[in-house]
Design an enzyme around this catalytic site. Structure first.
Site, PDB file in Angstrom:
ATOM      1  N   ASP A 179       2.318   7.110  -4.778  1.00 18.60           N
ATOM      2  CA  ASP A 179       3.653   6.503  -4.735  1.00 18.60           C
ATOM      3  C   ASP A 179       3.569   5.035  -5.140  1.00 18.60           C
ATOM      4  OD1 ASP A 179       6.589   6.770  -3.428  1.00 18.60           O
ATOM      5  OD2 ASP A 179       5.755   4.798  -2.944  1.00 18.60           O
TER       6      ASP A 179
ATOM      7  N   TYR B 101       6.153  -3.147  -7.609  1.00 22.43           N
ATOM      8  CA  TYR B 101       4.824  -3.359  -7.016  1.00 22.43           C
ATOM      9  C   TYR B 101       3.871  -4.031  -8.009  1.00 22.43           C
ATOM     10  CZ  TYR B 101       6.385   0.137  -3.513  1.00 22.43           C
ATOM     11  OH  TYR B 101       7.080   0.844  -2.555  1.00 22.43           O
TER      12      TYR B 101
ATOM     13  N   LYS C 102       9.568   3.942  -9.068  1.00 17.74           N
ATOM     14  CA  LYS C 102      10.940   3.619  -8.652  1.00 17.74           C
ATOM     15  C   LYS C 102      11.548   2.544  -9.543  1.00 17.74           C
ATOM     16  CE  LYS C 102       9.118   4.138  -3.948  1.00 17.74           C
ATOM     17  NZ  LYS C 102       7.829   3.459  -3.943  1.00 17.74           N
TER      18      LYS C 102
ATOM     19  N   HIS D  87      15.326   2.545  -6.097  1.00 13.64           N
ATOM     20  CA  HIS D  87      14.586   1.921  -4.989  1.00 13.64           C
ATOM     21  C   HIS D  87      15.481   1.544  -3.794  1.00 13.64           C
ATOM     22  CE1 HIS D  87      10.506  -0.294  -4.472  1.00 13.64           C
ATOM     23  NE2 HIS D  87      11.013  -0.012  -3.295  1.00 13.64           N
TER      24      HIS D  87
ATOM     25  N   LEU E 270       3.242   4.396   9.144  1.00 14.19           N
ATOM     26  CA  LEU E 270       2.458   3.874  10.280  1.00 14.19           C
ATOM     27  C   LEU E 270       3.086   2.587  10.829  1.00 14.19           C
ATOM     28  CD1 LEU E 270      -1.090   4.358   8.669  1.00 14.19           C
ATOM     29  CD2 LEU E 270      -0.008   5.803  10.412  1.00 14.19           C
TER      30      LEU E 270
ATOM     31  N   ILE F 284       3.454   8.756   2.980  1.00 15.30           N
ATOM     32  CA  ILE F 284       2.686   8.049   1.943  1.00 15.30           C
ATOM     33  C   ILE F 284       1.995   6.821   2.535  1.00 15.30           C
ATOM     34  CG2 ILE F 284       3.895   8.847  -0.127  1.00 15.30           C
ATOM     35  CD1 ILE F 284       5.847   6.481   0.243  1.00 15.30           C
TER      36      ILE F 284
ATOM     37  N   LYS G 282      -0.493   3.775   3.389  1.00 18.41           N
ATOM     38  CA  LYS G 282      -1.261   2.879   2.518  1.00 18.41           C
ATOM     39  C   LYS G 282      -2.437   2.281   3.276  1.00 18.41           C
ATOM     40  CE  LYS G 282      -1.889  -1.685   1.472  1.00 18.41           C
ATOM     41  NZ  LYS G 282      -1.921  -2.912   2.299  1.00 18.41           N
ATOM     42  N   SER G 283      -3.582   2.199   2.626  1.00 13.18           N
ATOM     43  CA  SER G 283      -4.721   1.425   3.114  1.00 13.18           C
ATOM     44  C   SER G 283      -5.588   1.142   1.900  1.00 13.18           C
ATOM     45  CB  SER G 283      -5.519   2.222   4.149  1.00 13.18           C
ATOM     46  OG  SER G 283      -6.717   1.522   4.446  1.00 13.18           O
ATOM     47  N   VAL G 284      -6.314   0.029   1.914  1.00 13.24           N
ATOM     48  CA  VAL G 284      -7.272  -0.199   0.819  1.00 13.24           C
ATOM     49  C   VAL G 284      -8.702   0.042   1.302  1.00 13.24           C
ATOM     50  CG1 VAL G 284      -5.923  -1.756  -0.626  1.00 13.24           C
ATOM     51  CG2 VAL G 284      -7.222  -2.685   1.304  1.00 13.24           C
TER      52      VAL G 284
ATOM     53  N   ARG H  87     -10.452   4.273   6.006  1.00 10.61           N
ATOM     54  CA  ARG H  87      -9.095   4.562   6.505  1.00 10.61           C
ATOM     55  C   ARG H  87      -8.335   5.488   5.573  1.00 10.61           C
ATOM     56  NH1 ARG H  87      -7.054  -1.369   8.562  1.00 10.61           N
ATOM     57  NH2 ARG H  87      -8.108  -1.345  10.583  1.00 10.61           N
TER      58      ARG H  87
ATOM     59  N   ASN I 202      -6.845   8.885   7.037  1.00 11.20           N
ATOM     60  CA  ASN I 202      -5.433   9.263   6.913  1.00 11.20           C
ATOM     61  C   ASN I 202      -5.250  10.619   6.232  1.00 11.20           C
ATOM     62  OD1 ASN I 202      -4.902   6.829   8.102  1.00 11.20           O
ATOM     63  ND2 ASN I 202      -4.252   5.795   6.226  1.00 11.20           N
TER      64      ASN I 202
HETATM   65  P1  NAD Z   1       2.102   1.857   6.344  1.00  9.90           P
HETATM   66  O1  NAD Z   1       2.962   2.266   7.473  1.00  9.90           O
HETATM   67  O2  NAD Z   1       1.513   2.889   5.460  1.00  9.90           O
HETATM   68  O3  NAD Z   1       0.971   0.931   6.954  1.00  9.90           O
HETATM   69  C1  NAD Z   1      -0.017   0.386   6.158  1.00  9.90           C
HETATM   70  C2  NAD Z   1      -0.895  -0.554   6.984  1.00  9.90           C
HETATM   71  O4  NAD Z   1      -1.353   0.112   8.147  1.00  9.90           O
HETATM   72  C3  NAD Z   1      -2.148  -0.958   6.213  1.00  9.90           C
HETATM   73  O5  NAD Z   1      -1.923  -2.123   5.466  1.00  9.90           O
HETATM   74  C4  NAD Z   1      -3.158  -1.171   7.328  1.00  9.90           C
HETATM   75  O6  NAD Z   1      -2.996  -2.460   7.849  1.00  9.90           O
HETATM   76  C5  NAD Z   1      -2.730  -0.179   8.383  1.00  9.90           C
HETATM   77  N1  NAD Z   1      -3.479   1.093   8.323  1.00  9.90           N
HETATM   78  C6  NAD Z   1      -3.385   2.095   7.409  1.00  9.90           C
HETATM   79  N2  NAD Z   1      -4.194   3.120   7.733  1.00  9.90           N
HETATM   80  C7  NAD Z   1      -4.818   2.766   8.872  1.00  9.90           C
HETATM   81  C8  NAD Z   1      -5.768   3.414   9.699  1.00  9.90           C
HETATM   82  N3  NAD Z   1      -6.214   4.642   9.432  1.00  9.90           N
HETATM   83  N4  NAD Z   1      -6.208   2.748  10.815  1.00  9.90           N
HETATM   84  C9  NAD Z   1      -5.747   1.523  11.103  1.00  9.90           C
HETATM   85  N5  NAD Z   1      -4.847   0.861  10.364  1.00  9.90           N
HETATM   86  C10 NAD Z   1      -4.380   1.481   9.259  1.00  9.90           C
HETATM   87  O7  NAD Z   1       2.941   0.766   5.509  1.00  9.90           O
HETATM   88  P2  NAD Z   1       3.465   0.520   4.039  1.00  9.90           P
HETATM   89  O8  NAD Z   1       2.386   0.202   3.090  1.00  9.90           O
HETATM   90  O9  NAD Z   1       4.576  -0.449   4.213  1.00  9.90           O
HETATM   91  O10 NAD Z   1       4.109   1.913   3.605  1.00  9.90           O
HETATM   92  C11 NAD Z   1       3.403   2.914   2.890  1.00  9.90           C
HETATM   93  C12 NAD Z   1       3.965   3.100   1.512  1.00  9.90           C
HETATM   94  O11 NAD Z   1       5.374   3.351   1.551  1.00  9.90           O
HETATM   95  C13 NAD Z   1       3.883   1.852   0.621  1.00  9.90           C
HETATM   96  O12 NAD Z   1       2.582   1.606   0.156  1.00  9.90           O
HETATM   97  C14 NAD Z   1       4.868   2.210  -0.450  1.00  9.90           C
HETATM   98  O13 NAD Z   1       4.297   3.129  -1.368  1.00  9.90           O
HETATM   99  C15 NAD Z   1       5.980   2.875   0.354  1.00  9.90           C
HETATM  100  N6  NAD Z   1       7.073   1.944   0.706  1.00  9.90           N
HETATM  101  C16 NAD Z   1       8.291   2.146   0.134  1.00  9.90           C
HETATM  102  C17 NAD Z   1       9.348   1.312   0.433  1.00  9.90           C
HETATM  103  C18 NAD Z   1      10.683   1.562  -0.182  1.00  9.90           C
HETATM  104  O14 NAD Z   1      11.572   0.697  -0.083  1.00  9.90           O
HETATM  105  N7  NAD Z   1      10.899   2.685  -0.818  1.00  9.90           N
HETATM  106  C19 NAD Z   1       9.179   0.235   1.316  1.00  9.90           C
HETATM  107  C20 NAD Z   1       7.930   0.055   1.899  1.00  9.90           C
HETATM  108  C21 NAD Z   1       6.889   0.923   1.594  1.00  9.90           C
END
Ligand code: NAD
Length: 274
Positions: free
Chosen positions: A45, A50, A75, A108, A190, A228, A230-232, A236, A240
């Site tokens: 995604d 981005y 998007k 979006h 998350l 969806i 996210k983590s880098v 993790r 996930n």
């Molecule tokens: P998320 O809820 O996926 O949280 C990500 C954060 O949680 C990471 O940066 C890390 O700090 C922590 N994390 C992730 N895995 C973990 C693990 N296993 N253990 C501990 N900590 C962990 O937040 P996000 O990135 O805001 O949302 C995910 C995706 O949703 C985005 O990357 C994007 O693709 C999408 N998104 C879309 C919109 C939209 O307006 N459509 C807005 C925000 C995000």
């Protein structure tokens, strides 16, 4: 471990677990997406805003995985809403991604105060018709915005991607989606990592020998949401993905239902985004 697929109202299927790349720099994205694909994710995604579509495309090409085996979402950014500007922005996204189609294209944000989303949606319908987006949908649309789309267009959105996590469960929208056969996709599943210290979730995680992140993602899957996270961090990203070897029970679900809060929103409010 296989990821279930959700059947969309246009007949296409989306893997219920994907990998989100918001706030990953273009320079780091190819490696992160490459890692996710290696682990087994087949759904990515991204979004024009981005700034990492090029790196996502590169990672997909370099993975050696057939394009047809990967579900790719991007998007349309707010500044490009409108009929002609949408068509142009879509071409630019495809060019950056280096692919000739996306699996899912989303508006979006609705930006209700700009009143451009119907015109934008007409361009989306044309893009779908051309086959260059297999499915089209929405993100951050409120009930009133969805009602307008359903009333004024013959083309139904397949999905609405919205902020959704245990602290902000979006019952009203989920109910509306269910009634109209629109899939619910959870962004920030998350809670951007801000709800991982919650004691209720920690207790459930301990009982299942899983992490809090895994419990939350499992809750989404059992609730029917597409997620969806996210983590880098490679460990993790893998963690996930490992959520298909356990199940929550009714008591766990009841306890998580209790975590919903009227003021639980962490991200931006669609009513005010313009
Ligand atoms: P998320 O809820 O996926 O949280 C990500 C954060 O949680 C990471 O940066 C890390 O700090 C922590 N994390 C992730 N895995 C973990 C693990 N296993 N253990 C501990 N900590 C962990 O937040 P996000 O990135 O805001 O949302 C995910 C995706 O949703 C985005 O990357 C994007 O693709 C999408 N998104 C879309 C919109 C939209 O307006 N459509 C807005 C925000 C995000």
């Amino acid at each position: 471990m296989s990821v279930p697929a959700v059947k969309l109202n246009d007949g296409n299927r989306i893997p219920q677990l994907g990998y989100g790349v918001w706030r990953i720099d273009n320079d780091d994205t190819a490696a992160a997406v490459g890692e996710a694909l290696k682990i087994g994710y087949r759904h990515i995604d991204t979004a024009a805003i981005y700034g990492n579509e090029e790196a996502v495309g590169k990672a997909i090409r370099e993975s050696g995985i057939a394009r047809g085996d990967i579900f790719l979402t991007t998007k349309l950014w707010n500044s490009e809403q409108g009929y002609d500007s949408t068509l142009k922005a879509f071409d630019a996204s495809l060019e950056k991604l280096g692919t000739d189609y996306v699996d899912l294209y989303l508006i979006h944000w609705p930006m209700p105060s700009k009143d451009l989303f119907m015109e934008t949606w007409r361009a989306f319908a044309q893009i779908k018709e051309s086959g260059r987006a297999k499915s089209i949908g929405l993100s951050n649309f409120r009930t009133a915005d969805l009602e307008r789309i359903l009333k004024e267009s013959d083309v139904a959105p397949v999905i609405n991607q919205i902020e959704l996590h245990p602290q902000f469960q979006q019952d009203e929208l989920r109910l509306f989606h269910g009634k109209h056969n629109i899939a619910t996709e959870a962004w920030s599943p998350l809670g951007q990592g801000q709800i991982l210290e919650n004691e209720t979730l920690k207790a459930i995680a301990r009982a299942h020998g899983k992490s809090v992140a895994q419990v939350i993602l499992r809750w989404h899957i059992e609730t029917g949401n597409i997620v969806i996270p996210k983590s880098v961090t490679p460990a993790r990203i893998r963690e996930n993905f490992e959520i298909f070897d356990f199940q929550l029970n009714g008591t766990d679900h009841d306890a998580i239902t209790e975590l919903d809060r009227a003021d639980g929103r962490i991200g931006r409010d669609p009513t005010t985004v313009a």
